[in-house]
Design an enzyme around this catalytic site. Sequence first.
Site, PDB file in Angstrom:
ATOM      1  N   MET A  14      -6.787 -23.126 -18.002  1.00  0.00           N
ATOM      2  CA  MET A  14      -6.604 -23.327 -16.412  1.00  0.00           C
ATOM      3  C   MET A  14      -7.315 -22.270 -15.174  1.00  0.00           C
ATOM      4  O   MET A  14      -7.661 -22.875 -14.317  1.00  0.00           O
ATOM      5  CB  MET A  14      -5.326 -23.290 -15.793  1.00  0.00           C
ATOM      6  CG  MET A  14      -4.269 -24.624 -16.430  1.00  0.00           C
ATOM      7  SD  MET A  14      -5.090 -26.842 -16.609  1.00  0.00           S
ATOM      8  CE  MET A  14      -5.360 -26.640 -14.506  1.00  0.00           C
ATOM      9  N   GLU A  15      -7.686 -21.203 -15.551  1.00  0.00           N
ATOM     10  CA  GLU A  15      -8.201 -20.721 -14.561  1.00  0.00           C
ATOM     11  C   GLU A  15      -9.541 -20.684 -14.652  1.00  0.00           C
ATOM     12  O   GLU A  15     -10.321 -19.995 -14.205  1.00  0.00           O
ATOM     13  CB  GLU A  15      -7.638 -18.620 -15.544  1.00  0.00           C
ATOM     14  CG  GLU A  15      -6.333 -18.549 -14.583  1.00  0.00           C
ATOM     15  CD  GLU A  15      -6.506 -17.008 -15.060  1.00  0.00           C
ATOM     16  OE1 GLU A  15      -6.964 -16.792 -16.113  1.00  0.00           O
ATOM     17  OE2 GLU A  15      -4.934 -16.593 -15.649  1.00  0.00           O
ATOM     18  N   ASP A  29     -21.561 -27.575  -1.829  1.00  0.00           N
ATOM     19  CA  ASP A  29     -21.998 -27.183  -0.534  1.00  0.00           C
ATOM     20  C   ASP A  29     -23.206 -26.634   0.381  1.00  0.00           C
ATOM     21  O   ASP A  29     -23.833 -26.763   1.805  1.00  0.00           O
ATOM     22  CB  ASP A  29     -20.878 -26.139   0.670  1.00  0.00           C
ATOM     23  CG  ASP A  29     -20.499 -26.448   1.700  1.00  0.00           C
ATOM     24  OD1 ASP A  29     -20.803 -26.865   2.921  1.00  0.00           O
ATOM     25  OD2 ASP A  29     -20.450 -24.904   2.412  1.00  0.00           O
TER      26      ASP A  29
END
Length: 226
Positions: A14-15, A29
Amino acid sequence: TSKVKSIWKTGVEMEALTAVSVAALTIYDMVKPMDKEVVIEKIFLLEKKGGKSDFSNEFSRPVRAGILVISDSTFKGERKDNSGIIIRDKLKEFLVEVEEYIILPDDIEAISKEMVRLCDDTQLDIIISTGGTGLGPRDLTTEATAKILDRTVPGMAEALRSHGNIRTPYAMLSRSLAGVRGKTIIVNLPGSSRGASESMDALFPGILHGLKMVWGGGHDHKEKKK
């Protein structure tokens, strides 16, 4: 400020997925001013090593366990057992076979006698009790366990309280004890459903490594057959 209601352990996968997600969003971005149609399509796990199944697969035979539910009211049929069921279900997650599931009254001699039987005669690998670890006059599980242990394992009991203290200030009142008799690990858990569940989260998978050590496997070797 908001109160934290729950704290949970996550696996390394998950990390890793979180890190990849942050990296992808950062690139998105930076690129979107030049390309309005840029899309993040897929982030998924290719392979995972470790975890519950890997710990269980390290044993050449199934790990055998017993559960002791210690409660006068449950023994009399006046109260439904929930914590024992939670412990049983958690053990199954780690492929641990539950061979004994016993409800006992808050009686030192009865508890000690049953623990000795499960260790010496049935030769279970793990015994987990629930109930009788508080400060009440009938909370006697700790004393019953202390009578029959060959060695204590303070760090295991400390881990239970430390894990619980992050979640509730009442965890410090638990007198849970852990230790070894012969080749069996015995651990006392609280009697509440929440306390039992959170304590099992703290115990596993570390207790399985401890079991290999008890069997003579050391820190880095495979366990030896009993």
